[in-house]
Scaffold this motif. Structure first.
Motif, PDB file in Angstrom:
ATOM      1  N   GLU A  69      30.712  33.265  26.859  1.00 37.44           N
ATOM      2  CA  GLU A  69      30.278  31.784  26.991  1.00 37.44           C
ATOM      3  C   GLU A  69      29.881  31.308  28.171  1.00 37.44           C
ATOM      4  O   GLU A  69      30.577  31.736  29.395  1.00 37.44           O
ATOM      5  CB  GLU A  69      31.169  30.906  26.262  1.00 37.44           C
ATOM      6  N   GLY A  70      28.790  30.515  28.366  1.00 41.36           N
ATOM      7  CA  GLY A  70      28.805  29.883  30.040  1.00 41.36           C
ATOM      8  C   GLY A  70      27.302  30.527  30.475  1.00 41.36           C
ATOM      9  O   GLY A  70      26.935  31.568  30.134  1.00 41.36           O
ATOM     10  N   TYR A  71      26.959  29.623  31.426  1.00 45.93           N
ATOM     11  CA  TYR A  71      25.632  30.251  32.159  1.00 45.93           C
ATOM     12  C   TYR A  71      25.739  30.618  33.788  1.00 45.93           C
ATOM     13  O   TYR A  71      24.869  31.377  34.330  1.00 45.93           O
ATOM     14  CB  TYR A  71      24.777  29.244  32.144  1.00 45.93           C
ATOM     15  N   THR A  72      26.686  30.327  34.124  1.00 47.82           N
ATOM     16  CA  THR A  72      27.176  30.634  35.650  1.00 47.82           C
ATOM     17  C   THR A  72      27.785  31.930  35.710  1.00 47.82           C
ATOM     18  O   THR A  72      28.980  32.135  35.645  1.00 47.82           O
ATOM     19  CB  THR A  72      27.994  29.682  36.488  1.00 47.82           C
ATOM     20  N   PHE A  73      26.921  33.130  35.696  1.00 49.02           N
ATOM     21  CA  PHE A  73      27.433  34.429  35.287  1.00 49.02           C
ATOM     22  C   PHE A  73      27.809  35.424  36.484  1.00 49.02           C
ATOM     23  O   PHE A  73      27.064  35.103  37.582  1.00 49.02           O
ATOM     24  CB  PHE A  73      26.347  34.944  34.545  1.00 49.02           C
ATOM     25  N   GLN A  74      28.834  35.845  36.677  1.00 49.30           N
ATOM     26  CA  GLN A  74      29.202  36.725  37.728  1.00 49.30           C
ATOM     27  C   GLN A  74      29.545  37.829  37.174  1.00 49.30           C
ATOM     28  O   GLN A  74      30.118  38.462  36.068  1.00 49.30           O
ATOM     29  CB  GLN A  74      30.322  36.075  38.577  1.00 49.30           C
ATOM     30  N   ASN A  75      28.963  38.950  38.170  1.00 50.40           N
ATOM     31  CA  ASN A  75      29.339  40.480  37.628  1.00 50.40           C
ATOM     32  C   ASN A  75      29.573  41.540  39.015  1.00 50.40           C
ATOM     33  O   ASN A  75      28.774  41.084  40.033  1.00 50.40           O
ATOM     34  CB  ASN A  75      28.079  40.890  36.834  1.00 50.40           C
ATOM     35  N   ARG A  76      30.259  42.430  38.643  1.00 44.30           N
ATOM     36  CA  ARG A  76      30.518  43.536  39.912  1.00 44.30           C
ATOM     37  C   ARG A  76      30.871  44.765  39.370  1.00 44.30           C
ATOM     38  O   ARG A  76      31.810  44.764  38.356  1.00 44.30           O
ATOM     39  CB  ARG A  76      31.649  42.706  40.808  1.00 44.30           C
ATOM     40  N   PHE A  77      30.414  45.775  39.875  1.00 48.07           N
ATOM     41  CA  PHE A  77      31.032  47.207  39.706  1.00 48.07           C
ATOM     42  C   PHE A  77      32.141  47.314  40.603  1.00 48.07           C
ATOM     43  O   PHE A  77      32.106  47.376  41.804  1.00 48.07           O
ATOM     44  CB  PHE A  77      29.841  48.115  39.859  1.00 48.07           C
ATOM     45  N   VAL A  78      33.278  47.709  40.023  1.00 46.16           N
ATOM     46  CA  VAL A  78      34.642  48.074  40.867  1.00 46.16           C
ATOM     47  C   VAL A  78      35.358  49.097  40.265  1.00 46.16           C
ATOM     48  O   VAL A  78      35.581  49.193  39.014  1.00 46.16           O
ATOM     49  CB  VAL A  78      35.553  46.951  40.951  1.00 46.16           C
ATOM     50  N   SER A  79      35.348  50.240  41.011  1.00 45.64           N
ATOM     51  CA  SER A  79      36.017  51.329  40.721  1.00 45.64           C
ATOM     52  C   SER A  79      35.039  51.931  39.752  1.00 45.64           C
ATOM     53  O   SER A  79      33.983  52.206  39.516  1.00 45.64           O
ATOM     54  CB  SER A  79      37.470  51.243  40.337  1.00 45.64           C
ATOM     55  N   LEU A 147      42.930  48.360  37.845  1.00 39.25           N
ATOM     56  CA  LEU A 147      42.035  49.193  36.975  1.00 39.25           C
ATOM     57  C   LEU A 147      42.268  50.321  36.625  1.00 39.25           C
ATOM     58  O   LEU A 147      41.487  51.251  37.195  1.00 39.25           O
ATOM     59  CB  LEU A 147      40.496  48.831  37.767  1.00 39.25           C
ATOM     60  N   GLY A 148      43.279  50.593  35.813  1.00 38.72           N
ATOM     61  CA  GLY A 148      43.677  51.941  35.446  1.00 38.72           C
ATOM     62  C   GLY A 148      42.805  52.293  34.158  1.00 38.72           C
ATOM     63  O   GLY A 148      41.857  51.819  33.936  1.00 38.72           O
ATOM     64  N   SER A 149      43.661  53.324  33.558  1.00 36.40           N
ATOM     65  CA  SER A 149      43.208  53.709  32.174  1.00 36.40           C
ATOM     66  C   SER A 149      43.058  52.411  31.135  1.00 36.40           C
ATOM     67  O   SER A 149      42.160  52.519  30.180  1.00 36.40           O
ATOM     68  CB  SER A 149      43.881  54.890  31.502  1.00 36.40           C
ATOM     69  N   TRP A 150      43.985  51.464  31.336  1.00 38.70           N
ATOM     70  CA  TRP A 150      43.879  50.349  30.578  1.00 38.70           C
ATOM     71  C   TRP A 150      44.152  49.049  31.618  1.00 38.70           C
ATOM     72  O   TRP A 150      45.071  48.895  32.066  1.00 38.70           O
ATOM     73  CB  TRP A 150      45.307  50.467  29.476  1.00 38.70           C
ATOM     74  N   PRO A 151      43.217  48.265  31.933  1.00 43.27           N
ATOM     75  CA  PRO A 151      43.141  47.195  32.903  1.00 43.27           C
ATOM     76  C   PRO A 151      44.134  46.216  32.605  1.00 43.27           C
ATOM     77  O   PRO A 151      44.456  45.855  31.338  1.00 43.27           O
ATOM     78  CB  PRO A 151      41.723  46.704  33.081  1.00 43.27           C
ATOM     79  N   GLU A 152      44.909  45.580  33.407  1.00 41.49           N
ATOM     80  CA  GLU A 152      45.748  44.484  33.328  1.00 41.49           C
ATOM     81  C   GLU A 152      45.953  43.849  34.531  1.00 41.49           C
ATOM     82  O   GLU A 152      45.612  44.047  35.519  1.00 41.49           O
ATOM     83  CB  GLU A 152      47.160  45.270  33.054  1.00 41.49           C
ATOM     84  N   ILE A 153      46.291  42.520  34.303  1.00 41.03           N
ATOM     85  CA  ILE A 153      46.318  41.330  35.204  1.00 41.03           C
ATOM     86  C   ILE A 153      47.753  41.606  35.739  1.00 41.03           C
ATOM     87  O   ILE A 153      48.696  41.876  35.067  1.00 41.03           O
ATOM     88  CB  ILE A 153      46.522  39.930  34.583  1.00 41.03           C
ATOM     89  N   VAL A 154      47.980  41.916  37.249  1.00 42.13           N
ATOM     90  CA  VAL A 154      49.193  42.216  37.826  1.00 42.13           C
ATOM     91  C   VAL A 154      49.818  40.653  38.313  1.00 42.13           C
ATOM     92  O   VAL A 154      51.109  40.436  38.112  1.00 42.13           O
ATOM     93  CB  VAL A 154      48.875  43.093  38.865  1.00 42.13           C
ATOM     94  N   SER A 155      49.059  39.985  38.972  1.00 41.32           N
ATOM     95  CA  SER A 155      49.763  38.737  39.565  1.00 41.32           C
ATOM     96  C   SER A 155      48.594  37.546  39.675  1.00 41.32           C
ATOM     97  O   SER A 155      47.337  37.893  39.636  1.00 41.32           O
ATOM     98  CB  SER A 155      50.322  38.919  40.689  1.00 41.32           C
ATOM     99  N   ARG A 156      49.161  36.253  40.105  1.00 39.17           N
ATOM    100  CA  ARG A 156      48.315  35.057  40.328  1.00 39.17           C
ATOM    101  C   ARG A 156      48.741  34.394  41.463  1.00 39.17           C
ATOM    102  O   ARG A 156      49.846  34.059  41.380  1.00 39.17           O
ATOM    103  CB  ARG A 156      47.882  34.525  38.925  1.00 39.17           C
ATOM    104  N   TYR A 157      47.979  33.896  42.523  1.00 39.98           N
ATOM    105  CA  TYR A 157      48.107  33.121  43.276  1.00 39.98           C
ATOM    106  C   TYR A 157      47.249  31.727  42.945  1.00 39.98           C
ATOM    107  O   TYR A 157      46.197  31.727  42.849  1.00 39.98           O
ATOM    108  CB  TYR A 157      48.092  33.479  44.771  1.00 39.98           C
ATOM    109  N   THR A 158      48.070  30.426  43.159  1.00 36.08           N
ATOM    110  CA  THR A 158      47.547  29.383  42.762  1.00 36.08           C
ATOM    111  C   THR A 158      47.303  28.665  44.066  1.00 36.08           C
ATOM    112  O   THR A 158      48.483  28.054  44.749  1.00 36.08           O
ATOM    113  CB  THR A 158      47.800  28.579  41.779  1.00 36.08           C
TER     114      THR A 158
END
Length: 293
Positions: A69-79, A147-158
């Motif tokens: 959803e949304g229009y301000t689209f971001q994309n990137r190839f990483v690993s 970005l391993g075999s199953w991607p996961e969120i590790v941490s967040r800084y706010t």
């Protein structure tokens, strides 16, 4: 479909060209890439397919992908992944409870979704991992993704009460110090600022974070001195030409470019300290040193 911007392409080591396309994208010409809509697909074909352009790529080389959803689209190839999502972009920050981050293995085709408490306004690479930067309408968030075999969120800084000070790609830089460590820098500004305002208003500072195995820690910031800002009506320089703020890592030294100011800092005992600054404003060349030196 057509690519969204320059980050929609990857020539991979297996001699394939991988391209993210959207049915209503406008390409990466001036301002055109800021809004994209329609269906999403991954085009993947061998480099050997290139010819005189008279034959179309078979439809079997397109893989339909989930549509955000949304229009301000971001994309990137990483690993091994294509990562994409939507955020506030150049518009006003959206007060949102969260968004989805989409991750697709471009070679195998399996896809994943991760829930974020903020939008997706920037996707950057940190070694074999990624960092996603976005706002929830109030604060600026940095989320690390393994970005391993199953991607996961590790941490967040706010960073409370802040927004991105520069949306263009060169505003971000990551300096690796090892396989899993490094320092990143990003311009920041006042909270709630619409993205397009970075064309007219200077950034407040460059924020520096240390990455330690995808855990973030703030080491400090190098701030602008707005009272010294000089508006020369784009005679010597102009924010619209190249951006007015970016972190610089040069031969073991750290700098912040903030308008006409170049500020040097150094990390001691885990904290960033300002060493000196110089202004290159027309008619004003001043070098000042930190009094604590």
């Amino acid at each position: 479909g057509s690519p969204v911007d320059q980050f929609s392409f990857l020539e991979s080591d297996d001699q394939h060209l991988n391209v993210l396309v959207r049915s209503n994208a406008n390409g990466d010409g001036m301002w055109a890439a800021e809004v994209a809509a329609g269906d999403v697909a991954l085009l993947r074909f061998p480099i050997a397919y290139f010819s005189d352009g008279s034959e179309p790529v078979p439809s079997s080389n397109y893989r339909r992908l989930p549509k955000p959803e949304g229009y301000t689209f971001q994309n990137r190839f990483v690993s091994d992944y294509l990562i994409y999502g939507t955020g506030s972009g150049w518009g006003s920050p959206k007060h949102s409870d969260g968004s989805n981050l989409f991750l697709v293995r471009w070679a195998r085709g399996d896809s994943h979704q991760l829930s974020l408490p903020h939008g997706v306004d920037r996707i950057e690479q940190m070694g074999d991992a990624a960092v996603v930067v976005g706002t929830d309408g109030r604060d600026l968030h940095f989320t690390s993704v393994r970005l391993g075999s199953w991607p996961e969120i590790v941490s967040r800084y706010t960073r409370k009460g802040a927004s991105q000070g520069e949306l263009r790609s060169h505003g971000f830089f990551y300096k690796p110090e090892g396989d899993t460590t490094g320092v990143l820098g990003l311009p920041i500004s006042v909270p709630g600022r619409a993205g397009y305002r970075h064309l007219f208003e200077d950034s407040a500072a460059i924020l520096f974070l240390r990455n330690d195995s995808l855990e973030f820690r703030e080491v400090g910031e190098l701030s602008a001195q707005p009272e010294r800002a000089v508006n020369d009506q784009c005679r010597a320089s102009c924010v619209d030409w190249y951006g007015n703020a970016r972190p610089l890592f040069v031969k073991g030294r750290m700098f912040a470019l903030l308008g006409y100011e170049l500020v040097e800092g150094r990390i001691d005992d885990g904290r960033l300290h300002e060493l000196r600054r110089i202004s290159y404003a027309p008619g004003v060349q001043q070098v000042t040193r930190n009094q604590s030196e």
